[in-house]
Structures are given as C-alpha cells and as structure tokens.
Design a protein around this motif. Structure first.
Motif, PDB file in Angstrom:
ATOM      1  N   LEU A  54      38.149  20.547  41.604  1.00  0.00           N
ATOM      2  CA  LEU A  54      37.812  21.946  41.629  1.00  0.00           C
ATOM      3  C   LEU A  54      36.982  22.515  40.594  1.00  0.00           C
ATOM      4  O   LEU A  54      37.483  22.882  39.504  1.00  0.00           O
ATOM      5  N   ASP A  55      35.663  22.708  40.830  1.00  0.00           N
ATOM      6  CA  ASP A  55      35.002  22.588  39.951  1.00  0.00           C
ATOM      7  C   ASP A  55      34.646  24.122  39.521  1.00  0.00           C
ATOM      8  O   ASP A  55      35.442  25.060  39.811  1.00  0.00           O
ATOM      9  N   ASN A  56      33.503  24.586  38.731  1.00  0.00           N
ATOM     10  CA  ASN A  56      33.332  26.046  38.337  1.00  0.00           C
ATOM     11  C   ASN A  56      33.439  26.851  39.263  1.00  0.00           C
ATOM     12  O   ASN A  56      34.124  27.943  39.292  1.00  0.00           O
ATOM     13  N   TRP A  57      32.455  26.534  40.623  1.00  0.00           N
ATOM     14  CA  TRP A  57      32.355  27.439  41.548  1.00  0.00           C
ATOM     15  C   TRP A  57      33.547  27.540  42.264  1.00  0.00           C
ATOM     16  O   TRP A  57      33.931  28.853  42.707  1.00  0.00           O
ATOM     17  N   GLY A  58      34.566  26.448  42.534  1.00  0.00           N
ATOM     18  CA  GLY A  58      35.934  26.694  43.161  1.00  0.00           C
ATOM     19  C   GLY A  58      36.685  27.559  42.272  1.00  0.00           C
ATOM     20  O   GLY A  58      37.453  28.415  42.913  1.00  0.00           O
ATOM     21  N   ALA A  59      36.671  27.278  41.066  1.00  0.00           N
ATOM     22  CA  ALA A  59      37.678  28.191  40.206  1.00  0.00           C
ATOM     23  C   ALA A  59      37.169  29.725  40.123  1.00  0.00           C
ATOM     24  O   ALA A  59      37.972  30.907  40.430  1.00  0.00           O
ATOM     25  N   VAL A  60      35.772  30.130  40.115  1.00  0.00           N
ATOM     26  CA  VAL A  60      35.385  31.314  40.221  1.00  0.00           C
ATOM     27  C   VAL A  60      35.836  32.241  41.823  1.00  0.00           C
ATOM     28  O   VAL A  60      36.076  33.018  41.831  1.00  0.00           O
ATOM     29  N   SER A  61      35.462  31.130  42.763  1.00  0.00           N
ATOM     30  CA  SER A  61      35.754  31.534  44.210  1.00  0.00           C
ATOM     31  C   SER A  61      37.437  31.880  44.081  1.00  0.00           C
ATOM     32  O   SER A  61      37.860  32.921  44.968  1.00  0.00           O
ATOM     33  N   ALA A  62      38.238  31.242  43.425  1.00  0.00           N
ATOM     34  CA  ALA A  62      39.533  31.589  43.343  1.00  0.00           C
ATOM     35  C   ALA A  62      39.833  32.720  42.857  1.00  0.00           C
ATOM     36  O   ALA A  62      40.862  33.712  43.477  1.00  0.00           O
ATOM     37  N   GLU A  63      39.134  33.192  41.843  1.00  0.00           N
ATOM     38  CA  GLU A  63      39.302  34.414  41.440  1.00  0.00           C
ATOM     39  C   GLU A  63      38.881  35.352  42.013  1.00  0.00           C
ATOM     40  O   GLU A  63      39.638  36.607  42.186  1.00  0.00           O
ATOM     41  N   ILE A  64      37.958  35.561  42.589  1.00  0.00           N
ATOM     42  CA  ILE A  64      37.147  36.376  43.542  1.00  0.00           C
ATOM     43  C   ILE A  64      37.864  36.719  44.816  1.00  0.00           C
ATOM     44  O   ILE A  64      38.397  37.622  45.264  1.00  0.00           O
ATOM     45  N   GLY A  65      38.520  35.681  45.353  1.00  0.00           N
ATOM     46  CA  GLY A  65      39.630  35.689  46.394  1.00  0.00           C
ATOM     47  C   GLY A  65      40.979  36.396  45.963  1.00  0.00           C
ATOM     48  O   GLY A  65      41.131  37.202  46.727  1.00  0.00           O
ATOM     49  N   ALA A  66      41.303  36.311  44.719  1.00  0.00           N
ATOM     50  CA  ALA A  66      42.432  36.930  44.416  1.00  0.00           C
ATOM     51  C   ALA A  66      42.329  38.482  44.182  1.00  0.00           C
ATOM     52  O   ALA A  66      43.187  39.155  44.198  1.00  0.00           O
ATOM     53  N   GLU A  67      40.916  38.736  43.446  1.00  0.00           N
ATOM     54  CA  GLU A  67      40.690  40.003  43.434  1.00  0.00           C
ATOM     55  C   GLU A  67      40.571  40.867  44.677  1.00  0.00           C
ATOM     56  O   GLU A  67      41.041  42.066  44.796  1.00  0.00           O
ATOM     57  N   GLN A  68      40.265  40.279  45.780  1.00  0.00           N
ATOM     58  CA  GLN A  68      40.113  40.841  47.016  1.00  0.00           C
ATOM     59  C   GLN A  68      41.097  40.759  48.162  1.00  0.00           C
ATOM     60  O   GLN A  68      41.116  41.113  49.122  1.00  0.00           O
ATOM     61  N   ASN A  69      41.967  39.760  47.883  1.00  0.00           N
ATOM     62  CA  ASN A  69      43.265  39.424  48.585  1.00  0.00           C
ATOM     63  C   ASN A  69      42.583  38.570  49.705  1.00  0.00           C
ATOM     64  O   ASN A  69      43.202  38.925  50.962  1.00  0.00           O
ATOM     65  N   ILE A  70      41.796  37.709  49.668  1.00  0.00           N
ATOM     66  CA  ILE A  70      41.026  36.998  50.638  1.00  0.00           C
ATOM     67  C   ILE A  70      41.215  35.703  50.424  1.00  0.00           C
ATOM     68  O   ILE A  70      41.507  35.267  49.492  1.00  0.00           O
ATOM     69  N   THR A  71      40.760  34.721  51.395  1.00  0.00           N
ATOM     70  CA  THR A  71      40.991  33.339  51.048  1.00  0.00           C
ATOM     71  C   THR A  71      39.827  32.838  50.043  1.00  0.00           C
ATOM     72  O   THR A  71      38.887  33.323  50.000  1.00  0.00           O
ATOM     73  N   GLN A  72      39.966  31.549  49.667  1.00  0.00           N
ATOM     74  CA  GLN A  72      39.138  31.117  48.466  1.00  0.00           C
ATOM     75  C   GLN A  72      37.635  30.727  49.398  1.00  0.00           C
ATOM     76  O   GLN A  72      36.894  30.876  48.853  1.00  0.00           O
ATOM     77  N   GLY A  73      37.928  30.495  50.673  1.00  0.00           N
ATOM     78  CA  GLY A  73      36.710  30.023  51.436  1.00  0.00           C
ATOM     79  C   GLY A  73      36.061  31.158  51.708  1.00  0.00           C
ATOM     80  O   GLY A  73      34.694  31.435  51.716  1.00  0.00           O
ATOM     81  N   ALA A  74      36.403  32.266  52.102  1.00  0.00           N
ATOM     82  CA  ALA A  74      35.703  33.601  52.046  1.00  0.00           C
ATOM     83  C   ALA A  74      35.053  33.984  50.947  1.00  0.00           C
ATOM     84  O   ALA A  74      33.962  34.575  50.975  1.00  0.00           O
TER      85      ALA A  74
END
Length: 528
Positions: A54-74
């Motif tokens: 779970l690298d830098n990109w994955g951690a940022v994607s998780a936070e962006i996903g939480a902000e928008q209530n979307i999946t980490q992949g999206a």
C-alpha cells in the motif's frame, strides 16, 4: 428543493452554462488531488514507501475515495487523470479549467494518450488537442476515440492506444438490481466469446424435449453447469423416464445469505406472504419442490436473530441480503435460505470480552453479519472476504463486538501502517458505528451494513473500557514487530513496463503490416 433550483436556473445560467461550471469545478477537484499526491511524495520516507504494497499512491487514493465516498479503485483512476493533465496535457488542462471541455472528453484523452512518452511528442499532441477541442461537434464514444487516436497517430504512430493489441478492456461484470436476479456482461477475446457461446448451446441441448424452459433460459442456466464443472444441464421435466441427465451436482462455492428469523418460520405471517408472492410464477424453476431446487444448492445461509416484530402491513417486504451481493426480495430469500444449511447468529448483548486475540466463530459470524462489507468509507468488499480488526489494538483493546469490525486487507494495512496521531484514526461506538479521521483531520462516519434490513444486529453491545495508560501505550507502540508487505517493482516501474510492452506491440504490428495485410486463422481447441 429541485423546483427552487429550476427557478434559479431561469435567471442565472442555461444548461450549457451549468455544464461549463461543472467541468470547471471538476478540473479544480482533480487539481486538489494532485496537491495531495505531491504532499505524499514530498514527505519524509516516501521513497521507501514506494516499495510498500500500500504505497504512497494507494494511501492518497484511499483518502480521495473517502472524501468522495467512492471506491479506492475509482479514486485511483481519477488521480491518474489528474496527474496526466498536470504532467502531459497542460493546455488541455487549461481548457478544462475554463469549462470548455467535458470530463468525459478529458478522461478519454488522458487514457488514449498514455503510450505517448516522448516529451516533444507529448507537447505536440497536447497543442493539437488544444487547437481543435472547442471546435469538435458532439461525438459518440467510438467517434471520440477515433478522433483522439488520429491526432496521436499523426505525432507518434507507435503511441496509439489499441485495445485489440494490448488485450486491455477484458472484464466480466455483474449487475444486481435487487430483484433476486443478476445480469452478467463482459468483454472477451472474440475467439473466447465464440467458444463460450458454443459451449452454452451444447449444454442447453443435453436436456430432453420435455424440459419446460425456453432455449434462452436453458442457456442462462448452463452457466451454473459450467461453474460446477458439469458436461450437462440437469433436466427439469420431472419425469421418471427422462432420458436426459437429471442428477444435480453440488459445488464447493459458498454464498452467505443473511435473513430474518421469521423468514424460516413456516407459521409466521411473513413466511406465508412470502410463499404466496411466488404463487403462479411462470418460471418452472420455482414450480419444483424446495428439495429439488438445485441452482442454489451451494448456498450456506446465515440466519440472524432479530427480536424486532415483522412489518404487519407488508410482511413480504422483509428481504434478505447476500454478503457481498444484493438485497433479495423476501420471497426469494425464503426459498434460497430454506434449501441451505442455516446457522443462527446471536446478538452478544452485554457478554464479556473473549480472553484471546482471535474471536470465536460465533463472535466473528456476528461481526460479519452486522457489518456485511468492509467498514472503510466507500469500500464494498464483502465481509466474508475481510479481516476482523480490533479498533483498539489488542491486547490494549478487548476482543468484543464493540471493538471489532470488518476491514478488507488493503484498508487493514492502511490503518496499521498509515495510522497514528498524524495518520488515519478510527473510533467505534457500541452500535457498530465507526468514526474515521483522515490524516488531514476530516471525519467520516460509516454505519453497519445491516442497519437498514436487520436493525436488531445493530443494538448496542457491551461498551469498551480502556485505561488512559493503555491508550497511551497503543499510540506509542503501534505496529511492534510488523512489516508492510513489499512490492518487487514499484507502481511507477510497473506502469513504465506495461507502456513499453504496449509500444512494442504497436511497433510489431507496424512492421507486420508494412508489406501487406496478413490474415491469421485461429483454430479452437478440440474440447471446445
């Protein structure tokens, strides 16, 4: 409220005007994502974290996903578009920021220019798009892709995005509409698609002429025969003299279904109404006795233990839920659950914590049925595929329902290695509600997935008691002796490898077609 907005729109902007505002706002949302990823890569130790699973990109994607209530992949896909606009397509990004081009067009451009790696070619492609985008008439998806590819081919012939060469775009997806049925659609290689089609036709013809199903229904039911490894479709004619195969096979797949207890109570008003709901169903599958329903023999039902009374006005509206799947109408949930192995899930109430790290099967089943999915914001990973996480880490936090929740492996790693005072933090309430706090201090609340259909599973359990000393120890001794799983190539290296391979495929095709077009004949395997 909508009428107020419509009235406001009459005196402010047209539909086109609001579309431009929407595009401009989307551009700024993507720009904010770039800020987050830049901060992550500028932080101390970021280079080493590039090797983390779970690298830098994955951690940022998780936070962006939480902000928008979307999946980490999206969220990761949106982040790819954002960085592409910043790094490769600044002139297109400028038009996007002005609202002169839509997110749909921008998404297509960033995706189909991925293989353009030479900096001069990137600048030329970016400039070419900026010159023509505002003049393009509305285009269908196919025409839009062709127009983009034409500009790319003019400046970098080997950088054209070609699905037919790279094999990308292959997928199988399922859509559950809540009716108890599923729609499957996907994209395969043409040869594989033809083989599947022929196999379904062969299986559909293995029944006798007395089978009551239509050809389309037999082809659809043949999918289950393939998943069970059968070379026939069980016949449903019901005749003792049937010349076709009628014996069903049991599969090893397990599907967990949560239902209310009155669904299995033959004498309840809800059960009788649910049975009546299927009376006269034209589908012959439901004209069979329960013991002869074979399509769902592999189901393993999980029976909840609610005390809340059934809805007296509409007893047949108490649906069930497949863990990791859709809601099931009450009538279908009763049919499926009654043919399955059932296990009663009991609410732990005020039971004391269990004196060990790993929860008992009874407690784990309750937590999974209560949560239904991973409890991280926007994640829909089925609870049957998740870890059971201690919100307050063991041994400082007890093994009890008020301190346990379901987290998929990705978000379990996020909490463990990207947590702490300056990272992700979570707090759990006795009813199963989780309050998350992001590294930037924003809070997100997730409620158990069972709250809507099975509210009794969300009744408060015994509260967690923990001393201040234990809390201090938990914060200071995070992850003792644990190590994040590591990648071999980094995410960036893996992307670069795929781009290089795709460009080589384009180069090989160009060489192949130079002297003339050649036609390859594909011979299916004899077993197909």
């Amino acid at each position: 409220m909508f009428e107020v907005l419509a009235t406001e729109a009459q005196t402010s902007r047209t539909v086109a005007g609001w579309a431009r505002v929407e595009a401009a706002a989307t551009a700024r949302r993507l720009a904010a994502m770039v800020v987050l990823v830049d901060q992550a890569y500028a932080a101390d130790g970021s280079a080493d974290r590039e090797q983390w699973y779970l690298d830098n990109w994955g951690a940022v994607s998780a936070e962006i996903g939480a902000e928008q209530n979307i999946t980490q992949g999206a969220a990761s896909h949106q982040l790819l578009i954002a960085t592409a606009l910043r790094d490769r397509l600044p002139e297109v990004a400028a038009l996007f920021a002005q609202g002169l081009v839509s997110y749909r067009v921008v998404s297509a451009i960033t995706t189909r220019t991925t293989l353009v790696r030479d900096r001069d070619a990137q600048r030329a492609v970016d400039k070419a798009f900026a010159e023509v985008l505002t003049e393009w008439a509305p285009l269908s998806e196919e025409k839009l892709n062709n127009a983009i590819d034409a500009i790319v081919a003019e400046h970098d012939p080997h950088g054209v995005y070609r699905t037919k060469l790279t094999g990308k775009g292959r997928s199988i997806q399922f859509d559950y509409d809540g009716s108890g049925m599923a729609t499957m659609f996907g994209t395969l290689f043409a040869t594989h698609g033809k083989a599947v089609e022929k196999r379904l036709n062969v299986l559909a013809r293995t029944v006798c002429p007395g089978d009551p199903r239509t050809v389309d229904q037999r082809r659809a039911d043949s999918i289950n025969s393939i998943t069970l490894g059968l070379d026939y479709l069980p016949c449903l004619c019901g005749s003792d003299d049937c010349p076709g195969p009628t014996t069903p096979a049991r599969g090893d797949a397990v599907v967990y279904v949560v239902v209310n207890e009155d669904t299995l109570d033959d004498g309840s008003d809800a059960a009788m109404a649910q049975d009546a709901a299927l009376d006269g169903d034209p589908d012959p599958l439901f004209d069979k006795p329960l013991a002869e329903i074979t399509t769902w023999d592999e189901l393993s039902g999980q029976c909840a233990d609610p005390k809340a009374p059934a809805n007296a006005d509409s007893p047949a509206t108490r649906p069930g839920a497949i863990i990791g799947g859709p809601f099931l109408p009450g009538s279908l949930a009763r049919r499926f659950a009654r043919t399955a192995k059932t296990c009663k899930v009991c609410h732990p109430g005020d039971s004391p914590p269990e004196p060990r790290y790993t929860p008992s099967r009874k407690l784990a089943d309750f937590v999974r049925c209560r949560d239904l999915t991973c409890r991280f914001p926007g994640c829909s990973e089925p609870a049957s595929h998740t870890d059971i996480d201690h919100t307050i880490a063991w041994p400082f936090g007890p093994t009890c329902a008020s301190n346990l929740k379901c987290l998929c492996r990705r978000h379990h790693l996020l909490k463990t290695f990207w947590g702490g005072p300056n990272g992700w933090r979570d707090r759990q309430l006795p009813d199963g509600t989780i309050i998350w706090t992001s590294p930037h201090g924003r809070t997100y609340v997730t409620e158990p997935g069972s709250k809507l259909l099975f509210p009794s599973l969300c009744l408060p359990t015994a509260p967690v008691t923990i001393t201040n000393a234990a809390r201090t120890a938990t914060a200071s001794e995070a992850n003792p002796g644990l190590a994040m799983p590591r990648r071999k190539p980094t995410r960036a290296q893996d992307r670069a490898r795929r781009i290089t391979n795709d460009r080589r495929l384009n180069e090989a095709e160009a060489e192949l077609l130079a002297p003339g077009v050649r036609v390859a004949r594909v011979t299916p395997h004899p077993s197909l």
